[in-house]
Scaffold this motif. Structure first.
Motif, PDB file in Angstrom:
ATOM      1  N   ASP A 144      -8.324   1.896   2.584  1.00 12.39           N
ATOM      2  CA  ASP A 144      -8.495   3.407   2.109  1.00 12.39           C
ATOM      3  C   ASP A 144      -7.834   3.589   0.825  1.00 12.39           C
ATOM      4  OD1 ASP A 144      -8.551   6.269   2.333  1.00 12.39           O
ATOM      5  OD2 ASP A 144      -7.591   6.537   4.343  1.00 12.39           O
ATOM      6  N   THR A 145      -7.699   4.924   0.444  1.00 12.66           N
ATOM      7  CA  THR A 145      -6.930   5.017  -0.995  1.00 12.66           C
ATOM      8  C   THR A 145      -6.060   6.061  -0.978  1.00 12.66           C
ATOM      9  OG1 THR A 145      -8.956   6.851  -1.329  1.00 12.66           O
ATOM     10  CG2 THR A 145      -9.322   4.556  -2.125  1.00 12.66           C
ATOM     11  N   THR A 146      -4.996   5.901  -1.858  1.00 22.04           N
ATOM     12  CA  THR A 146      -4.021   6.843  -1.863  1.00 22.04           C
ATOM     13  C   THR A 146      -3.905   7.299  -3.341  1.00 22.04           C
ATOM     14  OG1 THR A 146      -2.799   5.858  -0.165  1.00 22.04           O
ATOM     15  CG2 THR A 146      -1.488   7.135  -1.856  1.00 22.04           C
ATOM     16  N   ASP A 147      -4.272   8.705  -3.656  1.00 24.75           N
ATOM     17  CA  ASP A 147      -4.330   9.079  -5.041  1.00 24.75           C
ATOM     18  C   ASP A 147      -5.195   8.414  -6.014  1.00 24.75           C
ATOM     19  OD1 ASP A 147      -2.626  11.202  -4.449  1.00 24.75           O
ATOM     20  OD2 ASP A 147      -0.828  10.081  -4.857  1.00 24.75           O
ATOM     21  N   GLY A 148      -6.235   7.634  -5.266  1.00 24.25           N
ATOM     22  CA  GLY A 148      -7.245   7.039  -6.248  1.00 24.25           C
ATOM     23  C   GLY A 148      -6.969   5.549  -6.158  1.00 24.25           C
ATOM     24  N   HIS A 149      -5.924   5.125  -5.731  1.00 22.17           N
ATOM     25  CA  HIS A 149      -5.372   3.575  -5.507  1.00 22.17           C
ATOM     26  C   HIS A 149      -5.811   3.157  -4.121  1.00 22.17           C
ATOM     27  CE1 HIS A 149      -1.804   3.993  -8.714  1.00 22.17           C
ATOM     28  NE2 HIS A 149      -3.018   4.783  -9.127  1.00 22.17           N
ATOM     29  N   ARG A 150      -6.466   1.918  -4.462  1.00 27.78           N
ATOM     30  CA  ARG A 150      -6.814   1.382  -3.335  1.00 27.78           C
ATOM     31  C   ARG A 150      -5.773   0.635  -2.393  1.00 27.78           C
ATOM     32  NH1 ARG A 150     -12.366  -1.954  -5.156  1.00 27.78           N
ATOM     33  NH2 ARG A 150     -13.704  -0.185  -5.702  1.00 27.78           N
ATOM     34  N   GLN A 151      -5.822   1.065  -1.247  1.00 32.30           N
ATOM     35  CA  GLN A 151      -4.620   0.541  -0.272  1.00 32.30           C
ATOM     36  C   GLN A 151      -5.244  -0.299   0.933  1.00 32.30           C
ATOM     37  OE1 GLN A 151      -3.011   4.493   1.002  1.00 32.30           O
ATOM     38  NE2 GLN A 151      -3.795   4.137   3.221  1.00 32.30           N
ATOM     39  N   THR A 152      -4.522  -1.212   1.262  1.00 37.18           N
ATOM     40  CA  THR A 152      -4.951  -2.180   2.483  1.00 37.18           C
ATOM     41  C   THR A 152      -4.015  -1.821   3.505  1.00 37.18           C
ATOM     42  OG1 THR A 152      -5.699  -3.668   0.995  1.00 37.18           O
ATOM     43  CG2 THR A 152      -5.318  -4.315   3.570  1.00 37.18           C
ATOM     44  N   GLU A 153      -4.772  -1.277   4.677  1.00 31.05           N
ATOM     45  CA  GLU A 153      -3.824  -0.813   5.846  1.00 31.05           C
ATOM     46  C   GLU A 153      -3.541  -2.096   6.778  1.00 31.05           C
ATOM     47  OE1 GLU A 153      -6.468   2.205   7.300  1.00 31.05           O
ATOM     48  OE2 GLU A 153      -5.574   3.773   6.217  1.00 31.05           O
ATOM     49  N   LEU A 154      -2.215  -2.058   7.420  1.00 30.43           N
ATOM     50  CA  LEU A 154      -1.766  -2.930   8.425  1.00 30.43           C
ATOM     51  C   LEU A 154      -1.711  -2.400   9.711  1.00 30.43           C
ATOM     52  CD1 LEU A 154       0.982  -4.418   5.669  1.00 30.43           C
ATOM     53  CD2 LEU A 154      -1.251  -5.553   6.430  1.00 30.43           C
ATOM     54  N   GLY A 155      -1.751  -3.424  10.604  1.00 25.28           N
ATOM     55  CA  GLY A 155      -1.227  -3.187  11.965  1.00 25.28           C
ATOM     56  C   GLY A 155      -0.636  -4.569  12.554  1.00 25.28           C
ATOM     57  N   ARG A 156      -0.084  -4.179  13.518  1.00 24.85           N
ATOM     58  CA  ARG A 156       0.616  -5.121  14.482  1.00 24.85           C
ATOM     59  C   ARG A 156       1.730  -5.950  13.530  1.00 24.85           C
ATOM     60  NH1 ARG A 156      -1.328  -6.077  19.245  1.00 24.85           N
ATOM     61  NH2 ARG A 156      -3.156  -4.948  19.978  1.00 24.85           N
ATOM     62  N   CYS A 157       2.511  -5.439  12.960  1.00 26.10           N
ATOM     63  CA  CYS A 157       3.244  -6.121  11.780  1.00 26.10           C
ATOM     64  C   CYS A 157       4.568  -6.449  12.387  1.00 26.10           C
ATOM     65  CB  CYS A 157       3.679  -5.040  10.461  1.00 26.10           C
ATOM     66  SG  CYS A 157       1.967  -5.198   9.432  1.00 26.10           S
ATOM     67  N   VAL A 158       5.412  -7.361  11.570  1.00 22.81           N
ATOM     68  CA  VAL A 158       6.602  -7.850  11.939  1.00 22.81           C
ATOM     69  C   VAL A 158       7.086  -7.831  10.366  1.00 22.81           C
ATOM     70  CG1 VAL A 158       8.374  -9.509  12.553  1.00 22.81           C
ATOM     71  CG2 VAL A 158       6.345  -8.884  14.094  1.00 22.81           C
ATOM     72  N   LEU A 159       8.048  -7.067   9.944  1.00 20.83           N
ATOM     73  CA  LEU A 159       8.777  -6.963   8.672  1.00 20.83           C
ATOM     74  C   LEU A 159      10.212  -7.764   8.834  1.00 20.83           C
ATOM     75  CD1 LEU A 159       7.985  -3.562   7.378  1.00 20.83           C
ATOM     76  CD2 LEU A 159       6.359  -5.652   7.561  1.00 20.83           C
ATOM     77  N   THR A 160      10.299  -8.696   7.976  1.00 25.25           N
ATOM     78  CA  THR A 160      11.924  -9.324   8.228  1.00 25.25           C
ATOM     79  C   THR A 160      12.395  -8.940   6.598  1.00 25.25           C
ATOM     80  OG1 THR A 160      10.835 -11.255   9.222  1.00 25.25           O
ATOM     81  CG2 THR A 160      12.925 -11.495   8.060  1.00 25.25           C
ATOM     82  N   PRO A 161      13.549  -8.408   6.487  1.00 28.84           N
ATOM     83  CA  PRO A 161      14.202  -8.083   5.277  1.00 28.84           C
ATOM     84  C   PRO A 161      14.573  -9.388   4.622  1.00 28.84           C
ATOM     85  CG  PRO A 161      15.448  -6.919   7.079  1.00 28.84           C
ATOM     86  CD  PRO A 161      14.395  -7.705   7.438  1.00 28.84           C
ATOM     87  N   ILE A 162      14.391  -9.435   3.086  1.00 27.64           N
ATOM     88  CA  ILE A 162      14.638 -10.668   2.363  1.00 27.64           C
ATOM     89  C   ILE A 162      15.423 -10.151   1.136  1.00 27.64           C
ATOM     90  CG2 ILE A 162      12.794 -11.921   3.423  1.00 27.64           C
ATOM     91  CD1 ILE A 162      11.129 -11.365   0.856  1.00 27.64           C
TER      92      ILE A 162
END
Length: 244
Positions: free
Chosen positions: A201-219
């Motif tokens: 998709d796009t956000t304010d004209g910037h191309r964005q890649t949408e994620l799903g089924r994520c695990v985020l680990t703080p580093i």
């Protein structure tokens, strides 16, 4: 200024919750305005404890940030003819605020934070391109740019609160992930992402890649991260839950 200072500390401690998000949470969330009102006007043991907790967290940096919030609200462009912008300018200009404008003034901190986030997203991801294909598995380090709450309608009626997390990889590509309970991830911190590409998709004209089924680990900030120094990076909170 007291209202803005306590609001900034409340958001830092508990995250921002609008009345709309609180209503959609079926009583699980408390509006930030209600927390600040309790600190300033509340009586009893709970109010006293909350007041002591937030007042102890106020620093010179918090006061400077609150002053910047007020300047931002007062200086909102006259071209913004929305009723909210008018009421916000009015509330920020006065030295005292009445019950009618209390919640509006509290929201100034969130509005200013969103303004700074918009600037960061535009600057950091100016050359963003779409990454991969739908269904691809991805694994990469990223910087948290923003976490924004929204309401979405559930099947069968009702609403549920969700958060859209905006991330940038080391190459300046913009990634987003929408899920409940992502407000724990603070702007400017770093995470390792494991997930799947959901779409583009796009956000304010910037191309964005949408994620799903994520695990985020703080580093901690990666040593080779472009344009940054580790000396100014807050340590990662490794006790933070990593939702899917």
């Amino acid at each position: 200024m007291q209202i803005l200072t306590l609001t900034a500390v409340a958001i830092q401690t508990y995250g921002w919750v609008s009345r709309r998000d609180a209503d959609a949470s079926d009583g699980k969330l408390v509006p930030t305005a209600a927390i600040v009102d309790t600190v300033i006007n509340g009586d009893g043991y709970d109010a006293t404890g909350l007041r002591q907790e937030l007042e102890a967290a106020v620093t010179d940096e918090t006061r400077a940030y609150s002053a910047a919030v007020r300047e931002y609200a007062i200086a909102l462009p006259d071209a913004d003819v929305s009723d909210y912008a008018y009421q916000l300018r009015l509330a920020a200009t006065e030295d005292t605020v009445g019950p009618r404008h209390f919640a509006t003034l509290v929201s100034a901190v969130s509005s200013y934070q969103r303004h700074l986030q918009d600037q960061t997203i535009r600057h950091t991801t100016a050359t963003s391109t779409w990454q991969g294909q739908k269904g691809d598995k991805v694994s990469f380090d990223a910087r948290v740019l923003a976490a924004r709450s929204c309401n979405r309608h559930r099947r069968g009626g009702g609403q549920s609160a969700a958060t859209t997390l905006y991330l940038a990889d080391a190459s300046g590509n913009l990634w987003t992930w929408r899920a409940p309970n992502l407000n724990a991830f603070r702007d400017g911190t770093y995470v390792h992402v494991n997930g799947k590409i959901k779409g583009h998709d796009t956000t304010d004209g910037h191309r964005q890649t949408e994620l799903g089924r994520c695990v985020l680990t703080p580093i901690d900030q990666p040593e080779d991260w472009p344009g940054g120094t580790q000396g100014h990076q807050q340590p990662a909170d490794r006790s933070r839950p990593t939702p899917r």
